[in-house]
Enzyme design. Structure first.
Site, PDB file in Angstrom:
ATOM      1  N   GLU A  81       0.823  -1.216   0.000  1.00 11.78           N
ATOM      2  CA  GLU A  81       0.000   0.000   0.000  1.00 11.78           C
ATOM      3  C   GLU A  81       0.854   1.261   0.000  1.00 11.78           C
ATOM      4  O   GLU A  81       0.478   2.280  -0.571  1.00 11.78           O
ATOM      5  CB  GLU A  81      -0.952   0.024   1.196  1.00 11.78           C
ATOM      6  CG  GLU A  81      -2.073  -1.001   1.124  1.00 11.78           C
ATOM      7  CD  GLU A  81      -1.685  -2.348   1.711  1.00 11.78           C
ATOM      8  OE1 GLU A  81      -0.496  -2.550   2.055  1.00 11.78           O
ATOM      9  OE2 GLU A  81      -2.582  -3.219   1.830  1.00 11.78           O
TER      10      GLU A  81
ATOM     11  N   PHE B 186     -11.238  -7.831  13.406  1.00 11.40           N
ATOM     12  CA  PHE B 186     -10.136  -8.235  12.540  1.00 11.40           C
ATOM     13  C   PHE B 186      -9.821  -7.107  11.552  1.00 11.40           C
ATOM     14  O   PHE B 186     -10.714  -6.558  10.922  1.00 11.40           O
ATOM     15  CB  PHE B 186     -10.499  -9.524  11.780  1.00 11.40           C
ATOM     16  CG  PHE B 186      -9.437  -9.934  10.791  1.00 11.40           C
ATOM     17  CD1 PHE B 186      -8.176 -10.306  11.242  1.00 11.40           C
ATOM     18  CD2 PHE B 186      -9.686  -9.913   9.433  1.00 11.40           C
ATOM     19  CE1 PHE B 186      -7.185 -10.660  10.341  1.00 11.40           C
ATOM     20  CE2 PHE B 186      -8.699 -10.268   8.526  1.00 11.40           C
ATOM     21  CZ  PHE B 186      -7.448 -10.640   8.983  1.00 11.40           C
ATOM     22  N   GLN B 187      -8.562  -6.792  11.417  1.00  8.18           N
ATOM     23  CA  GLN B 187      -8.073  -5.720  10.541  1.00  8.18           C
ATOM     24  C   GLN B 187      -8.744  -4.383  10.848  1.00  8.18           C
ATOM     25  O   GLN B 187      -8.991  -3.578   9.943  1.00  8.18           O
ATOM     26  CB  GLN B 187      -8.228  -6.087   9.055  1.00  8.18           C
ATOM     27  CG  GLN B 187      -7.251  -7.195   8.657  1.00  8.18           C
ATOM     28  CD  GLN B 187      -7.129  -7.389   7.158  1.00  8.18           C
ATOM     29  OE1 GLN B 187      -8.072  -7.152   6.418  1.00  8.18           O
ATOM     30  NE2 GLN B 187      -5.965  -7.844   6.710  1.00  8.18           N
TER      31      GLN B 187
ATOM     32  N   LYS C 227     -17.382  -1.349   5.667  1.00  4.96           N
ATOM     33  CA  LYS C 227     -17.827  -2.349   4.699  1.00  4.96           C
ATOM     34  C   LYS C 227     -19.350  -2.355   4.530  1.00  4.96           C
ATOM     35  O   LYS C 227     -19.858  -2.491   3.416  1.00  4.96           O
ATOM     36  CB  LYS C 227     -17.348  -3.737   5.145  1.00  4.96           C
ATOM     37  CG  LYS C 227     -17.495  -4.800   4.068  1.00  4.96           C
ATOM     38  CD  LYS C 227     -16.806  -6.100   4.462  1.00  4.96           C
ATOM     39  CE  LYS C 227     -16.821  -7.078   3.292  1.00  4.96           C
ATOM     40  NZ  LYS C 227     -16.138  -8.337   3.611  1.00  4.96           N
TER      41      LYS C 227
ATOM     42  N   MET D 107      24.103   9.579   2.580  1.00  7.77           N
ATOM     43  CA  MET D 107      24.010  10.872   3.262  1.00  7.77           C
ATOM     44  C   MET D 107      24.264  10.703   4.763  1.00  7.77           C
ATOM     45  O   MET D 107      24.924  11.537   5.390  1.00  7.77           O
ATOM     46  CB  MET D 107      22.638  11.505   3.006  1.00  7.77           C
ATOM     47  CG  MET D 107      22.519  12.934   3.501  1.00  7.77           C
ATOM     48  SD  MET D 107      23.703  14.039   2.720  1.00  7.77           S
ATOM     49  CE  MET D 107      22.738  14.701   1.362  1.00  7.77           C
TER      50      MET D 107
END
Lengths: 168, 583
Positions: B51, B113-114, B163, B479
């Protein structure tokens, strides 16, 4: 130095979290914050007391929040500020009379009486609340709750025709 | 089309109505309902491998095209993986909209969940965000989200969709007029302020136009150039403004700041008037604020009032859109000049020319030595004639790209400026190439950055998005290593990556790309030519570079811009300012 700001926000879920998150994220310090409805059901008012010198940034960052509609800084004397406090004081029988006398001078309401304590409610100018607390301190303050300040600005005192004074 | 539809169908329909032609995302449980109608939509979905990659792709797309980029992820880990790209876009004012799935409304707060508190987590990383609780609100919310992302100071907006809201039935309606009483960005600048600005400019003897990324976001490059020419103002372009003014233009001094050119940094430092256009006085530009441009008055043009006087007090603040205000400045200046030329500032121009002569940006490529990154960048510029969109990660390679690529057009320089997100380049290049398929999109990346997000090359090859990646392989986090060399007595703690593992050529091939390696300076041009000749596959070139090279000029973090270090022999006293309290 403390500054009082009035923030008119849209009455949307989470708006308090947005304001609080912005203060935390930018490192600004909130001294007190009170939030409640306004005459317009779509708007809420937050009265925020802040300390710190970054007033210009605080106001601009508040405006950056999409739900902030108006921010007003109330300079001392320009706003009407009120706060409510409840304070529980040790009050054994021998001291009760003088404590009640002091409370009467401040127009504090007795809201609870215990075996050895008195609990007062006092609403008014934040400075008066401070004075009352100092007066009670020698007796022993066992508990205290303050609402945080609320404020609105003073209206204009003249309409251009004649003086029109209001009590405040 | 029937007006009765699911929330998910309404979402896709609303995205189509916004003119969205491509979204970058990864599906998952909670966002599943939205992926079903996507199959029937003309909107192209690019399946990222992570993602974070999807988010940077949307950002690269927005950078390159000027349109709103869209990223899609599921709830929980999908959404939290978007936080880095969102914060990145927030810092650099890039217009993107994130669509995230959320657990069903009745499960919110139950540690489902999630589940993650996406609205709360993303709040400080977005310009605004939404949790939609009623499918009927979807037309308005999507319309507002795109409006907020693309107007005023652009930025990221997140829309969290549970959802059950996506699955619910609603009746499609055209979104009602946007009602945001607290959001009214200024466009035109106050005429009196514009006039005051012109007066200051006409009085000034050593003025500098200090321009920021907002010039590019506002599409104001033409106006900037016209105004600079009309008022005869030298122009400094910050890291984010590279390309806002052609580097070949005689008035353009290039980039200033920590790794800016001596001339750009010093011109600002010695100026008596800074005309800041959509720049935010970032610490990488100012160095120590109290000694920054000490003699300069400041005109500050910005669409975000909170930027004005945040770091440096503005003498003439002008709030509004950079394009509109530059137009006003041009009008007022033309009237004031009445056909005459702007006052000549011969001494100032001569002084600048002297600095440019005495302190040019330069590098040396020993034909028998290791490859210098500046050489690769310069040769790439020569071979493409500068006609490419350049994307960078974060670190030494980024600074060299900003220094040595001659930018001629806006929206051709894509990098992570404010947040400094390592790993930005590969996915951002994929997004840019998806948005500008006819342009050469060349990422100049570091090996450290590359290893953070290289899996998006799988996305690129599978989706047929032939971006090109130059991996500047110096075998280290260059760097950081440079700072350790300069400020930590060469104690190289955790900066060694090795130049041999992984094998970037094999890795590229495994991901469906063409892999090329260049180990010696003589390999550089053939490798670039080969890469430029391939147009049907992504290409990765492993440039095995000098592991000890350092970026100069340099101003020590938190140090004064009066002290520009030009080379390693010019290094600060180790007993001097130490970086404990500066980043």
């Amino acid at each position: 130095m403390n500054h009082v700001i009035n923030v008119q926000v849209e009455n949307k879920p989470g708006v308090l979290a947005r304001v609080a998150s912005m203060f935390a994220g930018r490192g600004f310090n909130i001294h007190s914050l009170a939030v409640g409805p306004t005459a317009d059901p779509e708007m809420s008012r937050m009265t925020i007391v802040v300390d710190g010198p970054e007033m210009e940034q605080i106001i601009k960052q508040l405006y950056k929040l999409v739900h902030t509609v108006k921010v007003t800084e109330l300079s001392p004397g320009q706003g009407i500020e009120r706060e409510i406090m409840m304070v529980r004081v040790n009050a054994e029988a021998s001291k009760r009379a003088e404590i009640l006398e002091a409370a009467a001078i401040f127009k504090a309401k007795t809201v609870d009486v215990g075996l050895s304590t008195l609990t007062f409610e006092l609403a008014g100018d934040p400075a008066a609340l401070g004075d009352f607390l100092e007066l009670m301190r020698p007796y022993g303050i066992t508990d205290m709750a303050k609402s945080g300040r609320i404020a609105i600005s003073r209206d204009v005192k003249t309409n251009g025709k004649k003086g029109r004074l209001r009590s405040a | 089309m029937s007006n009765t539809m699911t929330g998910a169908q309404a979402l896709i329909h609303a995205l189509e109505s916004q003119g969205v032609d491509i979204v970058f995302g990864v599906p998952g449980g909670a966002i599943l309902p939205a992926y079903d109608p996507l199959l029937d939509s003309p909107i192209r979905h690019v399946l990222a491998r992570h993602e974070q990659g999807a988010g940077h792709m949307a950002s690269g797309y927005a950078h390159a095209t000027g349109r709103v980029g869209v990223m899609v992820a599921t709830s929980g880990p999908g959404a939290t993986n978007l936080i880095t790209p969102l914060q990145d876009c927030y810092m650099d004012s890039i217009p993107v909209v994130a669509i995230t799935g959320q657990v069903a409304t009745h499960s919110i707060g139950n540690d489902a969940f999630q589940e993650a508190h996406t609205w709360g987590i993303s709040m400080p990383a977005t310009k605004h965000n939404y949790l939609v609780t009623d499918a009927a609100d979807i037309p308005e919310v999507i319309n507002e989200a795109f409006h907020l992302a693309s107007t005023g100071r652009p930025g990221p907006v997140l829309v969290d969709l549970p959802k059950d809201v996506l699955a619910a039935t609603m009746t499609w309606h055209e979104p009602k007029a946007i009602k945001l009483p607290g959001y009214r960005p200024s466009v035109k600048g106050h005429p009196l302020q514009v006039k005051a600005a012109i007066d200051l400019i006409l009085e000034s003897e050593r003025p500098v136009l200090y321009t920021g990324g907002g010039v590019i976001r506002a599409g104001a490059a033409d106006e900037l150039r016209a105004f600079a020419e009309l008022a005869d103002l030298p122009v400094v372009t910050t890291l984010m403004a590279r390309g806002a003014m052609p580097d070949s233009h005689p008035l353009c001094l290039g980039m200033s700041g920590m790794h800016g050119s001596y001339t750009a940094t010093t011109a600002i430092q010695r100026s008596d008037l800074l005309v800041a256009i959509a720049a935010r006085f970032d610490d990488r530009v100012t160095g120590e604020v109290k000694s920054f441009a000490p003699k300069a008055k400041v005109i500050h043009v910005d669409v975000d009032p909170a930027e004005i006087s945040k770091v440096r007090k503005a003498d003439v603040p002008i709030v509004g859109d950079a394009k509109a205000i530059l137009g006003q400045l041009i009008d007022v200046m033309e009237k004031k000049l009445g056909g005459h030329r702007s006052p000549e500032r011969t001494e100032w121009h001569e002084q600048i020319a002297e600095w440019q002569r005495d302190y040019p940006l330069a590098f040396e490529q020993d034909p028998n030595g290791p490859i210098q990154q500046q050489y690769v960048i310069s040769e790439l510029h020569r071979l493409t004639g500068g006609n490419a969109i350049v994307v960078a990660g974060v670190g030494q390679h980024q600074m060299w790209a900003a220094q040595f690529w001659g930018f001629e057009r806006p929206n051709t320089w894509i990098n992570s400026g404010g947040l400094g997100t390592m790993g930005y380049a590969v996915p951002a290049a994929v997004g840019a190439k998806a948005g500008m398929p006819d342009d050469i999109v060349f990422a100049i990346d570091g090996d450290g950055c590359f290893q953070m997000t290289m899996q998006e090359l799988i996305t690129a090859s599978v989706e047929g998005i032939p971006a090109k990646i130059a991996v500047m392989n110096n075998g280290s986090l260059g760097m950081v290593k440079q700072w350790q060399k300069l400020f930590y007595h060469e104690r190289f703690s955790a900066t060694d990556l090795t130049r041999h593992t992984p094998d970037y050529v094999k890795l590229a091939e495994a991901m469906g790309c063409v892999g090329i390696r260049a180990e010696r300076p003589a390999d550089v041009v053939p490798a670039l030519e080969k890469a430029l000749a391939i147009n049907d596959k992504p290409v990765v070139i492993d440039f095995v570079c000098d592991p000890d090279a350092m970026v100069f000029p340099m101003v020590v973090a938190g140090g004064t811009n009066d002290n520009v270090i030009m080379s390693a022999s010019d290094l600060p006293d180790p007993a001097g300012p130490q970086p404990e309290d500066v980043i």
